[in-house]
Design an enzyme around this catalytic site. Sequence first.
Site, PDB file in Angstrom:
ATOM      1  NE  ARG A  61      -2.721  -1.562   3.270  1.00  0.00           N
ATOM      2  CZ  ARG A  61      -3.299  -1.553   4.471  1.00  0.00           C
ATOM      3  NH1 ARG A  61      -4.306  -0.723   4.706  1.00  0.00           N
ATOM      4  NH2 ARG A  61      -2.880  -2.359   5.435  1.00  0.00           N
ATOM      5  CB  THR A  84       1.312 -11.501  12.538  1.00  0.00           C
ATOM      6  OG1 THR A  84      -0.020 -11.993  12.793  1.00  0.00           O
ATOM      7  CG2 THR A  84       1.209 -10.193  11.765  1.00  0.00           C
ATOM      8  CG  ASN A 144      37.740  23.532  -8.592  1.00  0.00           C
ATOM      9  OD1 ASN A 144      37.158  24.143  -9.490  1.00  0.00           O
ATOM     10  ND2 ASN A 144      37.094  22.767  -7.740  1.00  0.00           N
TER      11      ASN A 144
END
Length: 457
Positions: free
Chosen positions: A16, A79, A386
Amino acid sequence: MTNRYAVVLAAGQGTRMKSKLYKVLHPVCGKSMVEHVIDQVSALELHKIVTIIGFGAELVKSTLGDRSEYALQEEQLGTAHAVMQASPQLKQEKGTTLVICGDTPLITTETMEALLKHHEETNAKATILTAHAEDPTGYGRIIRQSNGDVKRIVEHKDASEEERTVKEINTGTYCFDNEALFQALDKVSNDNVQGEYYLPDVIEILKNEGETVSAFQTERFAETLGVNDRVALAQAEKTMRERINRQHMVNGVTIIDPSNTYISAETIIGSDTTILPGTTLLGKTEIGTDCIIGPNSEIKDCRIGNQTTIRQSVAHNSSIGSEVAIGPFAHIRPDSQISDEVKIGNFVEVKKASFGKGSKASHLSYIGDAKVGADVNLGCGSITVNYDGKRKFETIIEDGAFVGCNSNLIAPVTIGKNAYVAAGSTINNNVPEEALSIARARQTNKENYAKRLKSKE
């Protein structure tokens, strides 16, 4: 004291979020969500932390390093299945295990400690962290018995009209007796529409076995926010920013407009420093006392001394001393070292350069790949040239040198101690100490040239 452990769930992809970045690695105030969780969990007195990884496993491991052990969930099957992956590290242990999601960046050590204490004092086999939600839509409801013990958790979609009026919700954070947890995990079924193993089923199993299931309700609902999409991410960012800003103000920092000030979780600010609106402090920035930062400045990974002012400027990955004045509209690029009492003025860009004490580049200059000594004055339009298209070269400007306006110093070149460079010069050879160098074409005036040019037209 009971041994304590933690399992951090960080294996999900987070579809999501609609992002290439794995969910728990999305930053909140400059630090990934899972880092916030680990920071707070690590402050508890734990014997072991196991982070469950899956999607983006190597990135999560490289982010957290050795602050946790890891278990790989190769397939995301729920889970309960995720917690089961910690069996090799935890199954044989005795004590209390905290299970927390890696996408809850607002959770604090204080709340987790209170949960653990309640769990141990009630001698429960499982304790659910709950919260009061004014709008509990979408959350699982906590249904309690008359004595206050948890009767069951009912998901919103399965709740009756009466149960939907309950405003105590399941936050998804739990404490378990470790042995009871892993025994119950072996009994969890995936007989559901998704074909997954859910951790709340452990609560049901323990209840059916006559075990005590408790619940601890936190007063801080905001801490329980789980981030599943960009809307929740923005909400977490706002809450975390308010928390960070408040803590700095409590510690003696003046923040003129907290709602328009953005400070990373790892920034350190000394007392009596003032942060003006529109300022963003990123990364591991450290600011001393009595400074003024802003408005509209961006500082990242810098160390800044005391009594320094940075106005409407950008500074990254650099060291800036005390009593320094920078801006407005200056740019301090990475690997620069600005000593005390230096002035870097408007529209000056400094890159991989060092400035000695008391030196000045007051306006409209580029100083890159340079070593500038102490008490140097760089006039308006000074440029260290430089880059030859392939390589970078260094310019050295020694103590006390004075570089006139609109001077080009073509590196590699050294301007000696107390030397002068005349305005408008292009210097491509070293200038000795105490010398004056003039490197510009002799002026020629052509009388009446403009009049002759107009007559031709």
